[in-house]
Write an enzyme that holds these catalytic residues in place. Sequence first.
Site, PDB file in Angstrom:
ATOM      1  N   ASP A 210      -7.125   4.432  -4.558  1.00  0.00           N
ATOM      2  CA  ASP A 210      -7.671   4.325  -3.359  1.00  0.00           C
ATOM      3  C   ASP A 210      -8.400   5.399  -2.702  1.00  0.00           C
ATOM      4  OD1 ASP A 210      -7.370   1.727  -1.207  1.00  0.00           O
ATOM      5  OD2 ASP A 210      -7.480   4.005  -0.045  1.00  0.00           O
TER       6      ASP A 210
ATOM      7  N   LYS B 223       0.904  -1.524   0.406  1.00  0.00           N
ATOM      8  CA  LYS B 223       0.043  -0.052  -0.048  1.00  0.00           C
ATOM      9  C   LYS B 223       0.971   1.142   0.157  1.00  0.00           C
ATOM     10  CE  LYS B 223      -4.384   1.231   0.148  1.00  0.00           C
ATOM     11  NZ  LYS B 223      -5.570   0.331  -0.300  1.00  0.00           N
TER      12      LYS B 223
HETATM   13  P1  NDP Z   1     -12.922   7.593  -3.102  1.00  0.00           P
HETATM   14  O1  NDP Z   1     -12.094   8.891  -2.386  1.00  0.00           O
HETATM   15  O2  NDP Z   1     -13.833   7.797  -4.059  1.00  0.00           O
HETATM   16  O3  NDP Z   1     -14.378   7.960  -1.971  1.00  0.00           O
HETATM   17  C1  NDP Z   1     -13.871   7.981  -0.470  1.00  0.00           C
HETATM   18  C2  NDP Z   1     -15.266   8.681   0.227  1.00  0.00           C
HETATM   19  O4  NDP Z   1     -15.439   8.129   1.985  1.00  0.00           O
HETATM   20  C3  NDP Z   1     -15.371   9.714  -0.352  1.00  0.00           C
HETATM   21  O5  NDP Z   1     -17.207   9.860  -0.292  1.00  0.00           O
HETATM   22  C4  NDP Z   1     -15.271  10.515   0.806  1.00  0.00           C
HETATM   23  O6  NDP Z   1     -15.564  11.791   1.516  1.00  0.00           O
HETATM   24  C5  NDP Z   1     -15.576   9.504   2.236  1.00  0.00           C
HETATM   25  N1  NDP Z   1     -14.034   9.572   3.212  1.00  0.00           N
HETATM   26  C6  NDP Z   1     -13.196  10.057   3.155  1.00  0.00           C
HETATM   27  N2  NDP Z   1     -12.593   9.792   4.060  1.00  0.00           N
HETATM   28  C7  NDP Z   1     -13.301   9.965   4.982  1.00  0.00           C
HETATM   29  C8  NDP Z   1     -13.103  10.323   6.335  1.00  0.00           C
HETATM   30  N3  NDP Z   1     -12.346  10.584   7.392  1.00  0.00           N
HETATM   31  N4  NDP Z   1     -14.641  10.322   7.234  1.00  0.00           N
HETATM   32  C9  NDP Z   1     -15.710  10.184   6.565  1.00  0.00           C
HETATM   33  N5  NDP Z   1     -15.658   9.862   4.918  1.00  0.00           N
HETATM   34  C10 NDP Z   1     -14.552  10.048   4.378  1.00  0.00           C
HETATM   35  O7  NDP Z   1     -12.533   6.281  -2.381  1.00  0.00           O
HETATM   36  P2  NDP Z   1     -12.550   5.040  -2.774  1.00  0.00           P
HETATM   37  O8  NDP Z   1     -14.372   5.031  -3.069  1.00  0.00           O
HETATM   38  O9  NDP Z   1     -11.789   4.486  -3.412  1.00  0.00           O
HETATM   39  O10 NDP Z   1     -12.476   4.530  -1.450  1.00  0.00           O
HETATM   40  C11 NDP Z   1     -13.015   4.283  -0.134  1.00  0.00           C
HETATM   41  C12 NDP Z   1     -13.119   2.902   1.077  1.00  0.00           C
HETATM   42  O11 NDP Z   1     -12.709   1.266   0.098  1.00  0.00           O
HETATM   43  C13 NDP Z   1     -11.122   3.031   0.920  1.00  0.00           C
HETATM   44  O12 NDP Z   1     -11.825   2.295   2.564  1.00  0.00           O
HETATM   45  C14 NDP Z   1     -10.234   2.289   0.520  1.00  0.00           C
HETATM   46  O13 NDP Z   1      -9.200   2.062   1.445  1.00  0.00           O
HETATM   47  C15 NDP Z   1     -11.493   0.725   0.309  1.00  0.00           C
HETATM   48  N6  NDP Z   1     -10.966   0.460  -1.145  1.00  0.00           N
HETATM   49  C16 NDP Z   1     -10.994   0.241  -2.504  1.00  0.00           C
HETATM   50  C17 NDP Z   1     -10.589  -0.019  -2.824  1.00  0.00           C
HETATM   51  C18 NDP Z   1     -10.771   0.573  -4.934  1.00  0.00           C
HETATM   52  O14 NDP Z   1     -10.514  -0.126  -5.769  1.00  0.00           O
HETATM   53  N7  NDP Z   1     -11.440   1.728  -5.119  1.00  0.00           N
HETATM   54  C19 NDP Z   1      -9.975  -1.839  -3.316  1.00  0.00           C
HETATM   55  C20 NDP Z   1     -10.880  -1.486  -2.408  1.00  0.00           C
HETATM   56  C21 NDP Z   1     -10.811  -1.124  -0.851  1.00  0.00           C
HETATM   57  P3  NDP Z   1     -15.304  13.212   1.110  1.00  0.00           P
HETATM   58  O15 NDP Z   1     -14.693  13.849  -0.820  1.00  0.00           O
HETATM   59  O16 NDP Z   1     -15.620  13.955   1.512  1.00  0.00           O
HETATM   60  O17 NDP Z   1     -13.266  13.243   1.435  1.00  0.00           O
END
Ligand code: NDP
Length: 451
Positions: free
Chosen positions: A170, A130
Amino acid sequence: MHVDTQSAIDNFMSEVRSRNGHEPEFLQAVQEVADTVIPYIVQHDIYHGKNILLRMVEPERLISFRVAWVDDKGEIHVNRGYRIQMNSAIGPYKGGLRFHPTVNASVLKFLAFEQVFKNSLTTLPMGGAKGGSDFDPKGKSDDEIMRFCHAFMSELCRHIGPNTDVPAGDIGVGAREIGYLFGAYKKTRNEFTGVLTGKGLSWGGSQIRPEATGYGTVYFAQSMLQTKGESIEGKNVVISGSGNVAQFAAEKVLQLGGKVLTLSDSGGYIYDPDGIDEQKLTFVMDLKNNKRGRIMTYVKEYPKATYHEGKRPWDVKCQIALPCATQNELTGEDANQLIKNGVIAVSEGANMPSTPEAIHLFHDHKILFAPGKASNAGGVATSGLEMSQNSLRISWTREEVDVKLRSIMSDIHDACTHYGMEEDGYCNYVKGANIAGFVKVADAMLAQGVI
Ligand code: NDP
């Protein structure tokens, strides 16, 4: 639990804590694995006494570097970049890059550790890693994002490669950032290779990769529900987040006949009592992906919905909950509320979104609970498929990739039930995922000797 087993866990954790005491997220992830895997190791002579888990918690390599870049006003900024190469026993390192101000060594080590187990579960040959930076993409112009990505890759490119380490996206790293990172790698190394996944379709990307994590999370929920003769159809579903994973989890829920009630971002959540249908979801995708707006804008467009500032959506009544935002976003209190409201299944799209207290409550109440390392593995699995297509220089169709994704998610579900089924017929998917993930990596490590 037998006294000797408990003391083996305690001794192990005290050694891990002595080296990593200042890293709470990493310790949380390791504790969960220790609690479920050490009892298995104690019962299996081939793993016992080999310190395999102690070797697995020490990253093979931890790279930290300066990223200096210039903003649109000509001001110079310095961020910290990382790549944690955790374990390469079963394949080249593989895992996402996260750009978020909360990124530090503890967060990335927990994510890299989880990634080792997750990648093992996919059945594909991928080690775990990561990386990322404490850079905050919010409010930055496209040019600033590009300059940051180029500066970040100017160092990272020394440590990665299609047979060494293949990063992906991510939080904060989507299609736009992968494009800039790939461009910088190609320019510096003068090589067009599959060094990153999540690429655009016209330059080596795979069909279904953007959808894969969200779709896979819902496929996994569907598999769990099927064991109880249930399905997604007609169920109320609460989703947190509104990024990549949340958007496509919502899309798949709609395709399977469920009703999506909420989405959120770090500002708060929106609740739409009529459900977020395909048309409303298209609005959200445009808002978040193109306009880079906030979820609160939804209620201006759809006034029957309400916005709950500074809150998470877990008090909304539902049968299925899909946490798809970030780590530790669903607490014991939230779990109690969900259980009181009649939740039957929780499938994690994010990594470690449920706290240990929440997981204990789900287990105690026999809720179907899927840990992220199993249920969100569809993303990295499809990245693995992207790597295969890049090596073969071919592209599979959308249908071909979706069939493979479904089959991988179903195999992961079966691996979890194989190791996690309890005497009363309840499946502890946490235990199942941890042991199934461990066995493959441990066997490879044993075969390769002490290195
Ligand atoms: P994105 O950046 O596309 O979206 C993240 C979302 O989560 C946004 O809505 C963001 O809101 C919100 N968020 C982020 N940090 C916080 C926080 N501290 N408190 C509240 N809301 C938060 O990321 P992904 O959708 O790609 O990833 C989301 C999760 O899925 C993560 O845990 C990631 O590790 C996991 N994941 C992702 C994969 C992928 O293929 N993308 C694969 C496997 C797991 P805001 O816009 O306000 O920051």
